[in-house]
Write an enzyme that holds these catalytic residues in place. Sequence first.
Site, PDB file in Angstrom:
ATOM      1  CB  VAL A  70      -0.980   0.025   1.187  1.00 19.50           C
ATOM      2  CG1 VAL A  70      -1.954  -1.139   1.099  1.00 19.50           C
ATOM      3  CG2 VAL A  70      -0.242   0.014   2.521  1.00 19.50           C
ATOM      4  CB  ILE A  97      -2.171  -4.354   6.303  1.00 18.01           C
ATOM      5  CG1 ILE A  97      -2.993  -3.145   5.843  1.00 18.01           C
ATOM      6  CG2 ILE A  97      -2.307  -5.502   5.310  1.00 18.01           C
ATOM      7  CD1 ILE A  97      -2.496  -2.552   4.530  1.00 18.01           C
ATOM      8  CB  ALA A 100       4.806   1.317  13.377  1.00 20.10           C
ATOM      9  CE1 TYR A 160      -0.614  -2.769  19.382  1.00 19.95           C
ATOM     10  CE2 TYR A 160      -1.950  -0.793  19.634  1.00 19.95           C
ATOM     11  CZ  TYR A 160      -1.667  -1.965  18.967  1.00 19.95           C
ATOM     12  OH  TYR A 160      -2.431  -2.331  17.872  1.00 19.95           O
ATOM     13  CE  LYS A 167      -3.999  -1.792  14.696  1.00 20.23           C
ATOM     14  NZ  LYS A 167      -4.477  -2.457  13.464  1.00 20.23           N
ATOM     15  CB  VAL A 196      -3.689 -13.943  17.928  1.00 21.24           C
ATOM     16  CG1 VAL A 196      -5.052 -14.210  18.549  1.00 21.24           C
ATOM     17  CG2 VAL A 196      -3.796 -12.809  16.916  1.00 21.24           C
ATOM     18  N   PRO A 197      -0.539 -14.718  18.426  1.00 20.61           N
ATOM     19  CG  PRO A 197       0.180 -16.930  18.647  1.00 20.61           C
ATOM     20  CD  PRO A 197      -0.978 -16.019  18.965  1.00 20.61           C
ATOM     21  NE  ARG A 199       6.129 -13.322   8.959  1.00 16.09           N
ATOM     22  CZ  ARG A 199       6.213 -13.841   7.737  1.00 16.09           C
ATOM     23  NH1 ARG A 199       6.112 -13.050   6.680  1.00 16.09           N
ATOM     24  NH2 ARG A 199       6.371 -15.137   7.582  1.00 16.09           N
TER      25      ARG A 199
END
Length: 259
Positions: A70, A97, A100, A160, A167, A196-197, A199
């Site tokens: 993108v 998607i 950062a 985070y 977000k 959740v694990p 990538r």
Amino acid sequence: MTEASSSFSLQGKRGIIIGLANEHSIAYGCAAMLRQLGAKMLLSCVNDKARQFVGPLADALESSLVVCDVEQDGSLEALVDAAVNELGEFDFLIHSIAWAPLDDLRGRVIDSSSAGFSRAMNVSCHSFVRLAKLCEPHLSMNASIMTMTYLGADEAVAHYGIMGPVKAALESTVRYLATELGAHGIRVHAISPGPVPTRAASGLQDFDVLMQKAIDRSPLRRLVTLDEIGRLAAFLVSDASSGMTGQTLYVDGGYHIVN
């Protein structure tokens, strides 16, 4: 993936899911569940290297796979053109998607660079707007558009970083798009899974601590699965959710209700 209920069908539904990374990605969990329920879709991954790994996943789902970065001019346009040529119109879009720069992600928000913040916002938030805009002429009545968010949009979650403000912007964008597109019957939602694990999540510092905290403190005392995230996406694609729009829906074992 677990077997879906035979009484629930997405036969005839067509759409786009962007963000396929591997079999552990949220995009894959959604794609696998929707395909199992009868939907047809076009999938995207970020580059040719990723395509080598996720091509077999797309093949197994009987779905076309397009490379879409993108940040590259014309990439989203090419993706949508390919989807129009294959599917005609769309009943759903799933945007999964987020990215950062690592230095900005792992540093303090106050120390984030302007360039890094802008890139994170472009990839993780504004690409959702652009996808919706490009697809708008091709969306069916009562189409459903979704993106993925996280509790860090509402709370200051340790490590985070700049993804929290990004977000938060994404969730606000959902509400504005829902308002702007609702007159045409188009519904817009944000799905907020627990950790959740994936990538993408592996880039966060102490992510294992975050997962353990979710297990220890959530009412269900466990992490959610890709199946569970996929089932929520399937519900939002279905006509069963036709009266809903503009919401952030949590699938996190109830963790968001715990102080």
